[in-house]
Write a protein that holds these residues in place. Structure first.
Motif, PDB file in Angstrom:
ATOM      1  N   PRO A  74       0.817  -1.216   0.000  1.00  0.00           N
ATOM      2  CA  PRO A  74       0.000   0.000   0.000  1.00  0.00           C
ATOM      3  C   PRO A  74       0.849   1.264   0.000  1.00  0.00           C
ATOM      4  O   PRO A  74       1.968   1.292   0.524  1.00  0.00           O
ATOM      5  N   ARG A  75       0.280   2.307  -0.570  1.00  0.00           N
ATOM      6  CA  ARG A  75       0.969   3.599  -0.656  1.00  0.00           C
ATOM      7  C   ARG A  75       1.456   4.059   0.709  1.00  0.00           C
ATOM      8  O   ARG A  75       2.584   4.563   0.844  1.00  0.00           O
ATOM      9  N   GLU A  76       0.638   3.917   1.750  1.00  0.00           N
ATOM     10  CA  GLU A  76       1.027   4.426   3.058  1.00  0.00           C
ATOM     11  C   GLU A  76       2.257   3.712   3.601  1.00  0.00           C
ATOM     12  O   GLU A  76       3.088   4.331   4.281  1.00  0.00           O
ATOM     13  N   VAL A  77       2.396   2.440   3.315  1.00  0.00           N
ATOM     14  CA  VAL A  77       3.563   1.695   3.781  1.00  0.00           C
ATOM     15  C   VAL A  77       4.820   2.177   3.063  1.00  0.00           C
ATOM     16  O   VAL A  77       5.873   2.386   3.680  1.00  0.00           O
ATOM     17  N   VAL A  78       4.732   2.361   1.754  1.00  0.00           N
ATOM     18  CA  VAL A  78       5.898   2.776   0.979  1.00  0.00           C
ATOM     19  C   VAL A  78       6.323   4.188   1.372  1.00  0.00           C
ATOM     20  O   VAL A  78       7.514   4.480   1.509  1.00  0.00           O
ATOM     21  N   ARG A  79       5.353   5.076   1.574  1.00  0.00           N
ATOM     22  CA  ARG A  79       5.701   6.440   1.989  1.00  0.00           C
ATOM     23  C   ARG A  79       6.337   6.448   3.379  1.00  0.00           C
ATOM     24  O   ARG A  79       7.299   7.192   3.622  1.00  0.00           O
ATOM     25  N   ALA A  80       5.822   5.651   4.289  1.00  0.00           N
ATOM     26  CA  ALA A  80       6.444   5.548   5.612  1.00  0.00           C
ATOM     27  C   ALA A  80       7.873   5.033   5.489  1.00  0.00           C
ATOM     28  O   ALA A  80       8.799   5.544   6.140  1.00  0.00           O
ATOM     29  N   MET A  81       8.062   4.030   4.646  1.00  0.00           N
ATOM     30  CA  MET A  81       9.382   3.428   4.462  1.00  0.00           C
ATOM     31  C   MET A  81      10.374   4.444   3.895  1.00  0.00           C
ATOM     32  O   MET A  81      11.520   4.538   4.355  1.00  0.00           O
ATOM     33  N   MET A  82       9.948   5.233   2.909  1.00  0.00           N
ATOM     34  CA  MET A  82      10.854   6.221   2.328  1.00  0.00           C
ATOM     35  C   MET A  82      11.209   7.307   3.341  1.00  0.00           C
ATOM     36  O   MET A  82      12.368   7.732   3.428  1.00  0.00           O
ATOM     37  N   LEU A 116      11.316   7.037   6.551  1.00  0.00           N
ATOM     38  CA  LEU A 116      12.215   6.454   7.541  1.00  0.00           C
ATOM     39  C   LEU A 116      13.616   6.236   6.983  1.00  0.00           C
ATOM     40  O   LEU A 116      14.602   6.319   7.722  1.00  0.00           O
ATOM     41  N   ARG A 117      13.722   5.988   5.689  1.00  0.00           N
ATOM     42  CA  ARG A 117      15.049   5.894   5.091  1.00  0.00           C
ATOM     43  C   ARG A 117      15.715   7.267   5.057  1.00  0.00           C
ATOM     44  O   ARG A 117      16.917   7.390   5.332  1.00  0.00           O
ATOM     45  N   LEU A 142      13.391  -1.874  -0.048  1.00  0.00           N
ATOM     46  CA  LEU A 142      14.102  -0.606  -0.148  1.00  0.00           C
ATOM     47  C   LEU A 142      14.796  -0.464  -1.497  1.00  0.00           C
ATOM     48  O   LEU A 142      14.916   0.647  -2.026  1.00  0.00           O
ATOM     49  N   ALA A 143      15.242  -1.572  -2.070  1.00  0.00           N
ATOM     50  CA  ALA A 143      15.869  -1.510  -3.396  1.00  0.00           C
ATOM     51  C   ALA A 143      14.865  -1.085  -4.453  1.00  0.00           C
ATOM     52  O   ALA A 143      15.202  -0.360  -5.394  1.00  0.00           O
ATOM     53  N   HIS A 144      13.618  -1.531  -4.334  1.00  0.00           N
ATOM     54  CA  HIS A 144      12.589  -1.093  -5.283  1.00  0.00           C
ATOM     55  C   HIS A 144      12.345   0.411  -5.165  1.00  0.00           C
ATOM     56  O   HIS A 144      12.044   1.068  -6.172  1.00  0.00           O
ATOM     57  N   CYS A 145      12.471   0.954  -3.955  1.00  0.00           N
ATOM     58  CA  CYS A 145      12.373   2.407  -3.792  1.00  0.00           C
ATOM     59  C   CYS A 145      13.584   3.103  -4.415  1.00  0.00           C
ATOM     60  O   CYS A 145      13.445   4.098  -5.141  1.00  0.00           O
ATOM     61  N   ASN A 164      19.945  -0.792   3.357  1.00  0.00           N
ATOM     62  CA  ASN A 164      20.307  -1.597   4.517  1.00  0.00           C
ATOM     63  C   ASN A 164      19.669  -1.007   5.768  1.00  0.00           C
ATOM     64  O   ASN A 164      20.089   0.036   6.251  1.00  0.00           O
ATOM     65  N   GLY A 165      18.612  -1.631   6.276  1.00  0.00           N
ATOM     66  CA  GLY A 165      17.975  -1.113   7.478  1.00  0.00           C
ATOM     67  C   GLY A 165      16.559  -1.622   7.641  1.00  0.00           C
ATOM     68  O   GLY A 165      16.040  -2.355   6.803  1.00  0.00           O
ATOM     69  N   THR A 166      15.930  -1.205   8.721  1.00  0.00           N
ATOM     70  CA  THR A 166      14.650  -1.756   9.153  1.00  0.00           C
ATOM     71  C   THR A 166      13.466  -0.864   8.809  1.00  0.00           C
ATOM     72  O   THR A 166      12.411  -0.952   9.433  1.00  0.00           O
ATOM     73  N   ASP A 167      13.616  -0.003   7.802  1.00  0.00           N
ATOM     74  CA  ASP A 167      12.624   1.037   7.566  1.00  0.00           C
ATOM     75  C   ASP A 167      11.248   0.506   7.171  1.00  0.00           C
ATOM     76  O   ASP A 167      10.223   1.074   7.559  1.00  0.00           O
ATOM     77  N   GLY A 168      11.201  -0.555   6.375  1.00  0.00           N
ATOM     78  CA  GLY A 168       9.903  -1.095   5.969  1.00  0.00           C
ATOM     79  C   GLY A 168       9.142  -1.683   7.129  1.00  0.00           C
ATOM     80  O   GLY A 168       7.959  -1.366   7.361  1.00  0.00           O
ATOM     81  N   MET A 169       9.817  -2.520   7.898  1.00  0.00           N
ATOM     82  CA  MET A 169       9.120  -3.141   9.033  1.00  0.00           C
ATOM     83  C   MET A 169       8.797  -2.115  10.111  1.00  0.00           C
ATOM     84  O   MET A 169       7.745  -2.183  10.750  1.00  0.00           O
ATOM     85  N   LEU A 170       9.681  -1.125  10.309  1.00  0.00           N
ATOM     86  CA  LEU A 170       9.388  -0.086  11.286  1.00  0.00           C
ATOM     87  C   LEU A 170       8.204   0.759  10.832  1.00  0.00           C
ATOM     88  O   LEU A 170       7.333   1.103  11.642  1.00  0.00           O
ATOM     89  N   GLY A 171       8.145   1.090   9.550  1.00  0.00           N
ATOM     90  CA  GLY A 171       7.007   1.851   9.047  1.00  0.00           C
ATOM     91  C   GLY A 171       5.698   1.128   9.280  1.00  0.00           C
ATOM     92  O   GLY A 171       4.717   1.726   9.761  1.00  0.00           O
ATOM     93  N   MET A 172       5.656  -0.164   8.946  1.00  0.00           N
ATOM     94  CA  MET A 172       4.430  -0.932   9.168  1.00  0.00           C
ATOM     95  C   MET A 172       4.093  -1.039  10.650  1.00  0.00           C
ATOM     96  O   MET A 172       2.922  -0.981  11.040  1.00  0.00           O
TER      97      MET A 172
END
Length: 512
Positions: free
Chosen positions: A93-101, A103-104, A150-153, A197-205
């Motif tokens: 979902p968009r909200e997850v990807v935006r949170a992940m970015m 946080l990166r 994160l690589a897809h971002c 390299n990092g926990t941004d996706g899981m932290l965002g969720m």
């Protein structure tokens, strides 16, 4: 419009929500730019010195001992992004990807990753121009962090890969950047690795889930109180002195909520002095605060974990202020994976006990004079019979989802990465558990409202009146069977939104 300022000390959970779900823009504080520039100068000196340093002049993972010539180090970073963008499945979902970015960006802003400021600025541009990378749901093991997502971002920064379109379609990244007036960037040494390299996706969720769980656990108190009221339950098990002698803070908060929600009710008054009234209510009624309260305490623990992670450096290797570049294991998602699994277990049980109260409301032998399945004409009509079937099926699914992902490590990268956290899987399934909990509380809300309507002319509590009003035209009055799915969707919307809680709190004051 709200602007979230990223500083060298990080951001807040509210910042993440504002960017992920709202229209907030993002800005880098001047001190952030300076911190990144200082960190980058250390990497430039190391590269000029020619000594082998992981992530700067070597390969990655099992290839960490492979030296890469200076003229190929930019190529190395680009190849890393392309090879690691290996996810498959439906887009996140968009909200997850935006949170992940976001946080990166936060991670880079801490000044320990050795990237040029323009790398973080490029991610900020994606956020501010609403360019959301297409990130497949499968690919991360939670160590070394969320590499594939994160690589897809990061691939979109290079003008490659895919972007999520407004209708969920897949758009070529180069076209999306062009339409937004943005240009691809090139990567220098260390920067590709620092982007993934990092926990941004899981932290965002996890941060999104913490926010949702806090709301749902309060709504669970609301629906429990309404169900107890409709079943002519007792308010006495929720007296504060009975919870002071078992001082779990979540239990006390939940009991206080339920006790307040049951006050000023003609329904409750109708049986308070009835000698035929049950001495003890069933566990699903009497023990509601013990279950929901334990879930609240679990949520408090998980919130602490997430808050710590928000100020953590999770890159590898890290660039220290004294000029050293050291390998770490801070990208390992075990703290987040454990927390997500604990919270999924708690949320699943909050839903499970709610379903038990629904079952009691529908059972003519246990509902204290309510008609079978809450239908005034049971037999020809089935009332809410199948709504409880749906709830039971969801409870069963949540039990499966409550099985921990964080114990399911699989070795990768030629046994270099021989223990992984599965934190991405843990946080992703937690979101599903919470979505399911929304549905379970919706069924309880609907059943409780029907029960209170059937107690007429006795007037329910202020909370009961607010719930009946919130379902409004969708619920109607008890009568012949209707197409039930839209009514259940309406109840879901009421549970998920803040309006019912706000209406109750306007009468009773803030709920805990």
């Amino acid at each position: 419009m709200l602007t979230v300022s990223v500083t060298p000390t990080g951001i807040t959970p509210a910042d993440v929500l504002a960017v992920a779900r709202g229209a907030a823009t993002v800005a880098l504080e001047p001190a952030t730019v300076e911190a990144m520039a200082t960190s980058r100068s250390i990497v430039d000196r190391i590269e000029a010195a020619g000594r082998p340093v992981y992530g700067v002049s070597t390969g990655f993972g099992a290839l960490a001992n492979t030296f890469v010539a200076p003229q190929r180090r930019a190529e190395l970073q680009h190849a890393l992004i392309r090879s690691h963008a290996a996810g498959v499945g439906a887009p996140m979902p968009r909200e997850v990807v935006r949170a992940m970015m976001l946080l990166r960006v936060r991670s880079l802003a801490l000044g320990r990753s050795g990237v040029r400021p323009l790398v973080a600025e490029a991610l900020v541009d994606l956020l501010n121009h609403d360019v959301t990378p297409w990130v497949p749901e499968h690919g991360s093991l939670g160590a070394s962090g969320d590499l594939a997502p994160l690589a897809h971002c990061a691939l979109v920064l290079l003008g490659e890969g895919w972007v999520l379109g407004p209708a969920g379609e897949r758009i070529d990244a180069a076209d999306a950047l062009h339409r937004a007036g943005l240009k691809p960037i090139g990567l220098a040494a260390k920067e590709g690795l620092a982007l993934i390299n990092g926990t941004d996706g899981m932290l965002g969720m996890l941060l999104l889930a913490i926010h949702d769980a806090a709301h749902l656990f309060t709504m669970a108190d609301v629906t429990a109180a309404l169900a107890i009221e409709a079943m002519l339950g007792s308010e006495r098990p929720f007296l504060p002195e009975l919870h002071a002698i078992r001082p779990h803070p979540g239990q006390s908060a939940s009991a206080a909520n339920i006790h307040r929600l049951l006050q000023d009710s003609r329904v409750m008054d109708s049986h308070r002095d009835d000698l035929a009234h049950a001495v003890q209510d069933a566990y699903s009624m009497r023990c509601a605060p013990q279950v929901a309260g334990a879930a609240r305490d679990t949520l408090d623990f998980v919130r602490t974990v997430a808050d710590r992670e928000l100020v953590s450096v999770v890159d590898n290797p890290v660039v220290l202020p004294d000029g050293r570049v050291e390998s770490t294991g801070n990208f390992h998602g075990a703290p987040l994976g454990f927390g997500a699994d604990f919270l999924a277990i708690a949320a699943a049980e909050v839903g499970a006990i709610a379903e038990r109260r629904v079952d009691r409301l529908l059972d003519v032998t246990r509902s204290r004079d309510l008609p079978a399945f809450l239908s005034p004409d049971a037999g020809v009509n089935s009332g809410l019979m199948i709504a409880q079937y749906t709830a039971a099926g969801i409870v069963a699914e949540n039990r499966r989802l409550a099985a921990p992902a964080s114990v399911d490590s699989l070795p990768t990268s030629g046994m270099q990465e021989d223990h992984v956290s599965m934190g991405w899987a843990a946080t992703k399934k937690l979101r599903t558990v919470l979505d399911n909990l929304t549905s379970l509380l919706a069924v309880e809300l609907l059943a409780a409202v029907r029960g209170l309507q059937l107690r007429a002319p006795l007037e329910p509590s202020p909370a009961g009146r607010a719930a009946v009003a919130a379902l409004g035209d969708a619920a109607g009055q008890p009568g012949p069977d209707v197409f039930l799915a839209p009514l259940m969707e309406a109840a879901r919307a009421v549970v998920a939104a803040p309006d019912l809680r706000a209406a109750i709190e306007s009468e009773l004051g803030p709920l805990g």
